[in-house]
Write a protein that holds these residues in place. Structure first.
Motif, PDB file in Angstrom:
ATOM      1  N   THR A  66      10.050  44.565  49.901  1.00 21.86           N
ATOM      2  CA  THR A  66       9.024  44.806  50.904  1.00 21.86           C
ATOM      3  C   THR A  66       8.376  43.491  51.289  1.00 21.86           C
ATOM      4  N   ARG A  67       7.867  43.460  52.492  1.00 17.40           N
ATOM      5  CA  ARG A  67       7.206  42.253  52.948  1.00 17.40           C
ATOM      6  C   ARG A  67       5.838  42.140  52.285  1.00 17.40           C
ATOM      7  N   PRO A  68       5.449  40.925  51.935  1.00 22.05           N
ATOM      8  CA  PRO A  68       4.101  40.745  51.399  1.00 22.05           C
ATOM      9  C   PRO A  68       3.061  41.085  52.456  1.00 22.05           C
ATOM     10  N   PRO A  69       1.836  41.385  52.038  1.00 20.76           N
ATOM     11  CA  PRO A  69       0.802  41.802  52.999  1.00 20.76           C
ATOM     12  C   PRO A  69       0.436  40.763  54.023  1.00 20.76           C
ATOM     13  N   HIS A  70       0.725  39.505  53.780  1.00 19.95           N
ATOM     14  CA  HIS A  70       0.313  38.472  54.735  1.00 19.95           C
ATOM     15  C   HIS A  70       1.259  38.332  55.916  1.00 19.95           C
TER      16      HIS A  70
END
Length: 71
Positions: A66-70
């Motif tokens: 998953t992509r990091p939140p940033h």
């Protein structure tokens, strides 16, 4: 005249020796600090390796990508 020159040379040598002793003490402090940091990093590295080994052994499902939140 010769005695005065000898006295001055001895004084200069003592001054240089005092500076060298101080320098060696500072080097020892730095070496001890580096040793402590290296030990801490080695312990952290071992812990991370154990954690990765546990994940590899116990986790049959792949880790989610998953992509990091940033992002």
């Amino acid at each position: 005249m010769i005695a005065e020159d000898l006295f001055e040379r001895c004084t200069n040598i003592e001054i240089k020796l005092a500076y060298l002793e101080d320098f060696i003490k500072e080097l020892q402090k730095a070496a001890l600090e580096h040793e402590k940091k290296i030990d801490a990093l080695s312990a952290e590295n071992r812990a991370l390796r154990r954690k990765l080994d546990e994940i590899a052994e116990n986790g049959s499902a792949p880790m989610p990508h998953t992509r990091p939140p940033h992002y």
